[in-house]
Motif scaffolding. Structure first.
Motif, PDB file in Angstrom:
ATOM      1  N   VAL A   1       0.533  -1.549  -0.084  1.00 41.72           N
ATOM      2  CA  VAL A   1      -0.531   0.116   0.070  1.00 41.72           C
ATOM      3  C   VAL A   1       0.917   1.413  -0.230  1.00 41.72           C
ATOM      4  N   ILE A   2       0.510   1.990  -1.188  1.00 44.68           N
ATOM      5  CA  ILE A   2       1.063   3.818  -0.934  1.00 44.68           C
ATOM      6  C   ILE A   2       0.134   4.231  -0.609  1.00 44.68           C
ATOM      7  N   ALA A   3       0.396   5.065   1.109  1.00 53.16           N
ATOM      8  CA  ALA A   3      -0.576   6.096   1.501  1.00 53.16           C
ATOM      9  C   ALA A   3      -0.265   7.471   0.875  1.00 53.16           C
ATOM     10  N   GLY A   4      -1.325   8.841   1.408  1.00 51.50           N
ATOM     11  CA  GLY A   4      -1.070  10.097   1.139  1.00 51.50           C
ATOM     12  C   GLY A   4      -2.353  11.024   1.664  1.00 51.50           C
ATOM     13  N   HIS A   5      -2.259  11.975   1.439  1.00 47.26           N
ATOM     14  CA  HIS A   5      -3.686  12.770   1.269  1.00 47.26           C
ATOM     15  C   HIS A   5      -2.860  13.723   2.261  1.00 47.26           C
ATOM     16  N   THR A   6      -2.684  13.172   3.799  1.00 51.84           N
ATOM     17  CA  THR A   6      -2.785  13.442   4.863  1.00 51.84           C
ATOM     18  C   THR A   6      -1.132  14.627   4.866  1.00 51.84           C
ATOM     19  N   HIS A   7      -0.003  13.768   4.219  1.00 57.38           N
ATOM     20  CA  HIS A   7       0.756  14.532   4.096  1.00 57.38           C
ATOM     21  C   HIS A   7       1.861  14.695   5.523  1.00 57.38           C
ATOM     22  N   LEU A   8       1.646  12.938   6.074  1.00 52.99           N
ATOM     23  CA  LEU A   8       2.656  13.033   6.996  1.00 52.99           C
ATOM     24  C   LEU A   8       3.225  12.070   6.462  1.00 52.99           C
ATOM     25  N   ARG A   9       4.297  11.171   7.248  1.00 47.94           N
ATOM     26  CA  ARG A   9       4.928  10.079   6.454  1.00 47.94           C
ATOM     27  C   ARG A   9       4.577   8.507   7.313  1.00 47.94           C
ATOM     28  N   PHE A  10       5.173   7.522   7.053  1.00 43.99           N
ATOM     29  CA  PHE A  10       4.717   6.436   7.907  1.00 43.99           C
ATOM     30  C   PHE A  10       6.122   5.332   7.103  1.00 43.99           C
ATOM     31  N   PRO A  11       7.394   5.028   7.674  1.00 46.45           N
ATOM     32  CA  PRO A  11       7.226   4.782   9.170  1.00 46.45           C
ATOM     33  C   PRO A  11       7.659   6.460   9.325  1.00 46.45           C
ATOM     34  N   GLY A  12       6.916   6.128  10.840  1.00 51.89           N
ATOM     35  CA  GLY A  12       7.938   7.234  11.459  1.00 51.89           C
ATOM     36  C   GLY A  12       7.628   7.759  12.711  1.00 51.89           C
ATOM     37  N   PRO A  13       7.416   9.190  13.422  1.00 55.97           N
ATOM     38  CA  PRO A  13       6.741   8.898  14.803  1.00 55.97           C
ATOM     39  C   PRO A  13       5.179   9.984  14.326  1.00 55.97           C
ATOM     40  N   ASP A  14       5.136  10.195  13.208  1.00 53.10           N
ATOM     41  CA  ASP A  14       3.937  10.415  13.062  1.00 53.10           C
ATOM     42  C   ASP A  14       3.135   9.707  13.495  1.00 53.10           C
ATOM     43  N   HIS A  15       3.057   8.730  13.358  1.00 53.30           N
ATOM     44  CA  HIS A  15       1.500   7.784  13.250  1.00 53.30           C
ATOM     45  C   HIS A  15       2.274   6.979  14.529  1.00 53.30           C
ATOM     46  N   GLN A  16       2.537   7.297  15.267  1.00 54.91           N
ATOM     47  CA  GLN A  16       3.025   6.672  16.401  1.00 54.91           C
ATOM     48  C   GLN A  16       1.821   6.023  17.782  1.00 54.91           C
ATOM     49  N   SER A  17       0.467   7.157  17.270  1.00 52.70           N
ATOM     50  CA  SER A  17      -0.789   7.151  18.015  1.00 52.70           C
ATOM     51  C   SER A  17      -1.578   6.367  17.263  1.00 52.70           C
ATOM     52  N   ALA A  18      -1.205   5.863  16.191  1.00 53.27           N
ATOM     53  CA  ALA A  18      -2.147   5.241  15.331  1.00 53.27           C
ATOM     54  C   ALA A  18      -2.682   3.529  15.154  1.00 53.27           C
ATOM     55  N   ALA A  19      -3.534   3.247  15.827  1.00 57.32           N
ATOM     56  CA  ALA A  19      -4.608   2.119  15.959  1.00 57.32           C
ATOM     57  C   ALA A  19      -3.436   0.874  15.022  1.00 57.32           C
ATOM     58  N   GLY A  20      -2.976  -0.256  15.225  1.00 56.06           N
ATOM     59  CA  GLY A  20      -2.596  -1.744  14.863  1.00 56.06           C
ATOM     60  C   GLY A  20      -1.433  -1.208  13.432  1.00 56.06           C
ATOM     61  N   ALA A  21      -0.298   0.486  13.625  1.00 55.14           N
ATOM     62  CA  ALA A  21       0.302   0.408  12.527  1.00 55.14           C
ATOM     63  C   ALA A  21       1.323   0.421  13.629  1.00 55.14           C
ATOM     64  N   ASN A  22       2.048  -0.283  13.009  1.00 58.85           N
ATOM     65  CA  ASN A  22       3.527   0.096  13.398  1.00 58.85           C
ATOM     66  C   ASN A  22       4.447   0.493  12.690  1.00 58.85           C
ATOM     67  N   SER A  23       5.059   2.205  13.593  1.00 61.57           N
ATOM     68  CA  SER A  23       5.856   2.932  13.320  1.00 61.57           C
ATOM     69  C   SER A  23       6.585   2.629  13.099  1.00 61.57           C
TER      70      SER A  23
END
Length: 654
Positions: free
Chosen positions: A278-300
């Motif tokens: 999966v290639i994600a986008g839209h929110t201008h954030l980055r993954f992996p990395g610290p931007d999504h440490q609070s995202a449920a089910g995502a291993n940052s």
């Protein structure tokens, strides 16, 4: 589904001490086997390696140039990222890995260069030419790719050498768009054998695009729910013989429960049974990395969601997404299966310069855009900026509200709507946030040029109007106030702004007056659902000195984007939209500024924080804001250093 076949003739894998692509994957495979009850992989298992390079949300940032400030920058651009792309490709080739380059949409809009190209139909579009030059293998669509109209998008789609994919978009006006693509590539396996790998590409954008861009899409484009459309397309591709399916999901990774009308659904996409990457986008954030440490089910750390590799490469060419995949099969007759994957982001670093071949493709369009943006449009008597717009009402926001109010007043002057109290909703277009300390508006006193208007109106918005009762307005203001953190009396230096909420979601309603209590809990959760028993943070809402009655009706000037629910919430219904003429916001702003200064009615500041003695909060702003602290002297601002990404930290006394 469209089949695209290219024979690449990659060499047999060889060792390279300078690059650990295969080494990392093999190490991961062995680690997995050690922790599994299954037997170790047999020696005759055939493997091949695939590298997926990804960009997203380029937003016409072809070269590192700020058209609003009219200067070269050291910021992001596809021309700089081209250096990383070439390097990553070279690495893959040295290891015998098949390499694909994909883009995830929001490519054709985002800066004055894109707007100029759309308005003038300047040909060729240098962004499309650059992506063709770099050899993109497939391109997806983002919601903002529709902003400049269907005809412009259709011309760009036809100009791409790569397939342009939209699995949940249907339109006779976009004949070059395909629901899916099946790329066939000749590869060499680790056993030295030739093989043909079939890669399925699917793509989807938020269903809300149909509402956000209704001005361009109504009656011309159908947009279906994205997850079900991707599932159907992936199933069909597997049925057609795809060995691996890659989803270009122009959606974000949800940082909180967004409710029933969630926009950011990448976690659902990653869980689909036939989606491998999966290639994600839209929110201008980055993954992996610290931007999504609070995202449920995502291993940052690993970049995995539901075991599926996911990469989100920032915006404007800030990062190159890299997903390295190992595929294996027991015999030539058995299907390929993903055995392991490694996800990384490669950010631009200071030493990376623009690729001259890519950068020069913009020369003609760049010079024409600068010439257009240098045209004078109006004069103002006082300088303006947006440095403190989220801490205190800003003259920039007041200017935008005044222009909207002026446009709607003219539109309704001969109708019954003219009898309603007219107010205007405005969000400040640039308040730092995800886009960094350079993302603020500064307007000099004296002559304004087209470039200044472009900074104030970065999107192709229209001025519309809605009817709204006092009760709806109160809820609207409460939802807007979600941008502010709830501050506790017993803590100092809490962050004023919730970093998960972008500044453009904060509407101020000019023509009203009201107070916001930062120490009070909100009436709504992050998804906009009412919280039982909470009274809210916004109070003392008045119009012309009198309290606003819940049943009192107002006419509110807004943008078509907000009327369509842009910004994660929609405070009114479809029937509430009463003015939707073709009134571009940039034209409305120029018309207002063209009035003699004595005829410009500047609305009073509508909001203020309720005093909270002893409470302090930290605001992140531009370093140059330190030269304008007198503008918020009532908050006794104290400079307290800088953040790692260059924001000035200000302590505000509330």
């Amino acid at each position: 589904m469209t089949l695209f076949r290219v024979g690449e003739g990659l060499p047999t894998p060889a060792r390279s001490d300078g690059y650990d692509f295969v080494r990392k994957l093999n190490a991961s495979i062995m680690d997995s086997s050690k922790t599994s009850s299954a037997a170790a992989p047999r020696a005759n298992v055939e493997r091949l390696y695939l590298r997926v390079l990804a960009t997203s949300d380029l937003h016409m940032q072809l070269i590192a140039y700020d058209y609003v400030k009219d200067r070269q920058t050291d910021g992001e651009s596809l021309a700089r990222l081209a250096t990383l792309i070439r390097s990553a490709r070279s690495e893959a080739e040295s290891m015998g890995a098949l390499c694909l380059l994909l883009d995830n949409g929001d490519t054709l809009q985002g800066n004055p260069l894109g707007a100029f190209l759309a308005k003038t139909e300047f040909q060729p579009n240098p962004m499309v030419t650059a992506m063709n030059t770099l050899g993109y293998d497939a391109v997806g669509l983002g919601n903002h790719d529709f902003d400049h109209g269907i005809a412009h998008l259709a011309r760009c789609i036809q100009a791409f050498d790569a397939p342009v994919v939209g699995s949940n978009v249907t339109s006779k006006e976009l004949p070059g768009l395909t629901a899916s693509a099946l790329l066939e590539r000749d590869v060499q396996t680790t056993a030295g054998a030739s093989a043909s790998l079939r890669i399925g590409i699917i793509s989807a954008l938020p269903k809300e695009t149909a509402t956000w861009n209704r001005q361009q899409l109504d009656g011309l484009v159908q947009i279906d729910p994205p997850v079900s459309a991707l599932q159907q397309a992936a199933d069909q591709l597997k049925s057609d013989g795809a060995d691996i399916v890659i989803a270009l999901a122009h959606m974000g990774i949800a940082l909180f429960d967004e409710g029933e009308e969630a926009q950011n659904r990448v976690a659902e996409v990653a869980a689909l049974p036939h989606v491998d990457v999966v290639i994600a986008g839209h929110t201008h954030l980055r993954f992996p990395g610290p931007d999504h440490q609070s995202a449920a089910g995502a291993n940052s750390d690993t970049g995995l969601i539901s075991g599926t590799p996911v990469v989100m490469p920032g915006s404007g060419g800030s990062d190159l997404g890299v997903i390295d995949v190992c595929l294996q099969r027991d015999t030539p007759e058995t299907p390929w299966a993903v055995s392991d994957r490694v996800v990384t982001l490669r950010p631009l670093t200071e030493d990376i310069r623009e690729d001259p071949t890519v950068a020069t493709l913009a020369d003609d369009a760049h010079l024409a855009t600068r010439k257009h943006l240098a045209q004078p449009v109006a004069r103002i008597t006082e300088p303006m900026h947006s440095y403190f717009a989220l801490a205190s009402p800003s003259p920039v926001t007041a200017l935008m509200a005044a222009a909207k109010r002026y446009a709607i007043a003219k539109a309704v002057e001969a109708s019954d709507l003219a009898q309603l109290p007219l107010i205007a909703a405005a969000a400040t277009p640039a308040t730092g946030g995800f886009d960094g300390p350079g993302n603020f508006i500064t307007l000099p006193s004296g002559q304004l040029e087209q470039r200044h208007v472009a900074g104030l109106v970065p999107y192709a918005n229209q001025v519309w109007a809605v009817k709204a009762t006092g009760a709806r307005i109160a809820g609207w203001l409460e939802r807007s106030a979600l941008i502010f953190n709830v501050l506790r009396q017993d803590r100092s230096d809490q962050m004023l702004i919730d970093p998960k909420v972008p500044g453009f979601r904060y509407d101020a309603l000019y023509g009203l007056h009201y107070k916001i209590d930062l120490t009070a809990p909100s009436r709504f959760d992050a998804a906009g659902r009412p919280l039982p028993g909470e009274r809210g943070r916004v109070s003392d809402i008045t119009w012309q000195g009198a309290p606003v009655d819940p049943d009192q009706e107002f006419l509110v000037a807004v943008t078509d984007h907000r009327a369509g629910g842009g910004g994660m919430f929609r405070p009114f219904e479809e029937d509430d939209i009463v003015v939707r003429d073709n009134a571009p916001l940039d034209r409305a702003l120029i018309d207002y500024l063209s009035l003699p200064s004595l005829e410009r009615t500047v609305p009073a500041a509508p909001w203020q924080f309720r005093p909270a003695p002893g409470v302090t909060a930290i605001l992140h702003t531009a370093p140059n804001a330190l030269n304008h602290l007198d503008d918020i002297a009532h908050m006794a601002p104290e400079p307290c250093g800088f953040t790692q990404d260059g924001f000035a930290r200000l302590r505000l006394h509330l």
